[in-house]
Design an enzyme around this catalytic site. Structure first.
Site: not given
Lengths: 419, 419
Positions: B92, B366
């Site tokens: 991420c 996200h």
């Protein structure tokens, strides 16, 4: 415009794992094998604490091994936890891209000492699934989802080349035979054997079973036998294709001013080029890789050398046709003459332009994310006269690596000098 | 040792796609949306031919979308075929790493103008499969294969933090409420709505169905109702977790000497830090990310500024506990005080230290590889006074981004100055 780096990087150590099939090892463990060999290869040694950053080339560790985010995990595995650890992906050019990012990072002034490595653990999956994973490196909506896997893509190139330049089966086979001759001398190679070796072992098995003995009197005879060498995607046969491989390789880069403090004979990276290309359907010509030509142009330009100056090259022979096209894209031979050059032995280990003395991807093996770094391992050994039985019989002071992702959508070329 | 880049990079344009669920779009198409907005954001314009290279952050495009080797494909999609195009993966933190590689490449002298982007197309898969893919970003033999997915990993951190510092549910909820308040003002956000908005819409549905009306008189009441906000991994509940998102973002970097030729108000990247960390089982303390502290230290040191100088920050709130820990790791609050600070409103948009005015990963969404770049989009808008309804009411001349891969195995921090 000539592109310049603010400072150059030098290689002061290299290492590689054995290439092959390793059921009981994780990718990180193969990497550790390469890393330990690299640490031991540095003539004057290094304190591991001095390694400041890590770039890892790996193409699809999540799909192959169920492990993404591999760079920090490998950093931890080899004792470099906390260091910046960055994975780079450009399909089968991931290793070459990692090398380039390491070189760029040193030129930026941020680091003086950078580890660059590549790894792929491919054999956990059955072959058909590996092919599917690799196919995702193509432009999927236009290629793999309509049926083009990589043997098919390179077969298209071979067909176009055959049509345009009269490529023969014997020319492709010459590449296979040469790379296996070299691989037979490389103890790290997955196929540490010549085509003759393979033929003799097959004959022994056939006789053992009492089956009819085929009429093979040469390596060419063997390769022409469609029982021994079946068509994968015409005109490419089994022995035109590089294998599925587990393996890892790494090199240590340092800023040029530090190189001599690690070894008397560093290898400087004096040229670096990178380019991309359209998907196959967007290209004007399937018989050449524009990305490779552009990357080579950049690298020659930065290095201030010409194709004729290069003493040896490791090129991306994922398929035999790819090696032929590579030797043309790099300017070693004119377009359409690469096949003949291979047949004439010019690219053999003691030819005028040795190509893939390591055995290439074909015989050494092709752990896709590691291949671009493993090429540098061979360059280092040849340039320092440490290639043992496969040492080229001329001084190699200038060398080149050519690493390709997919069917040329990513191309990376580097040029090396020993001085 | 203070690390220095040979020259700095400046941001002269930014763009983002809408974040959300887009069934009918490929990742490359979302990227094109972001790219077009970026091209239009450059005050004095640019000729696309002048963009020299491209770095892409993307975490798992092969697994999510069946498309690896995404960098050259996206380069082609936006009209940059042939340019060097390199994908960077750090789970991420992929977007933050791509930014850092772009900055390093400019410092190297190789390029003057570099596109940096991030993209992830996650919603093609069902949620359970997305969770499995993300779990591969952990240290799989020791974590995901024995049952720890990321909600579980962050729940462990929250539990340790709770034990050590007395974290309350209300503190976690304060983060959720704040980030949704900000997201409600962000037209690009996946959840362009406050917790009140969500509560009111739920109440309307409940009444419509004639079901018993719950006793919610505040956002906290709603979040405390385990029917509305079920436990995912104790103590983390649904509204403690960032969503699964499709989205893309990009920024254009130029060498500092060129910045003013593109805009009167460039944003300079004056600090960059990156560090890795051990897997969870190797850490001394689960209530802090050593990698984030180290990356922050490097970035502050390079920039020559202190935590108290920072006027706003976008931090990696993949879970509410992650935001609380981030504000401590970055030195905004002392360890153990981040939860209280959130509850007291210090991190609200008009608090003393605004954190995630964009809505953060929680409300903005996200798309994992894009998040680190989308943070920069918010920084740019806030620093230039272009954040519209969510504009911070003080001059933002110094800002920070904090991007985390997995449970902190990769951490990247950048510091920005408008001058």
């Amino acid at each position: 415009m000539t592109r310049r780096l603010n400072r150059l990087a030098a290689i002061v150590g290299v290492g590689a794992s054995k290439f092959g099939t390793f059921e009981d090892k994780l990718g990180r463990e193969l990497f550790a094998d390469a890393f330990l060999e690299m640490m031991n290869s540095i003539d004057r040694g290094i304190n591991i604490k001095d390694i400041e950053a890590f770039y890892l080339g790996s193409a699809a560790p999540l799909s192959f091994e169920g492990q993404a985010h591999l760079a920090p995990i490998i950093a931890d595995q080899v004792g470099l936890a906390n260091r910046p650890a960055t994975r780079v992906e450009g399909a089968c050019a991931s290793g070459g891209l990692a090398l380039r990012e390491g070189i760029i990072a040193i030129a930026s002034g941020l680091y003086d000492i950078v580890l660059v490595g590549g790894v792929e653990k491919m054999t956990n999956l059955p072959t058909s699934e590996v092919t599917d994973v690799l196919a995702a490196f193509s432009d999927t909506p236009y290629e793999s989802r309509v049926g083009i896997t990589f043997p098919g893509a390179y077969a298209l190139m071979a067909t176009a080349y055959r049509h345009k330049y009269g490529l023969t089966d014997e020319q492709l086979m010459a590449v296979t035979i040469k790379n296996h001759q070299n691989g037979a001398l490389n103890p790290k190679a997955q196929f540490n054997c010549s085509i003759s070796d393979i033929m003799i072992s097959r004959l022994a098995k056939i006789k053992e079973k009492g089956q009819p003995v085929p009429d093979w009197s040469s390596e060419m005879d063997f390769l022409k036998d469609l029982q021994a060498n079946p068509v994968i995607a015409w005109p490419l046969k089994l022995f035109d294709c590089s294998p599925i491989t587990d393996g890892a390789a790494c090199v240590l880069l340092v800023a040029e001013h530090l190189a001599k403090s690690f070894t008397e004979t560093p290898v400087y990276v004096i040229g670096s080029g990178q380019a991309s290309d359209y998907s196959l359907h967007g290209r004007k010509d399937l018989t050449t890789l524009d990305g490779a030509k552009e990357a080579a142009h950049q690298a020659y330009d930065m290095a201030g050398v010409r194709p004729e100056d290069i003493r040896m090259a490791e090129v991306h022979d994922c398929f035999t046709i790819a090696e032929i096209i590579a030797t043309e894209d790099l300017g070693f031979f004119r377009q359409g003459e690469g096949g003949r050059a291979a047949e004439q032995g010019l690219t053999a280990r003691h030819g005028t332009k040795p190509v893939n003395p390591s055995g290439g991807l074909k015989a050494k093996g092709h752990p896709v994310g590691a291949s671009g770094v493993a090429q540098v391992v061979e360059v280092w050994q040849q340039m320092r006269g440490e290639a043992g039985a496969r040492q080229i019989n001329r001084d190699v002071h200038l060398a080149l690596t050519h690493n390709v992702g997919a069917h040329g959508a990513t191309c990376v070329v580097h040029i090396y000098e020993r001085r």
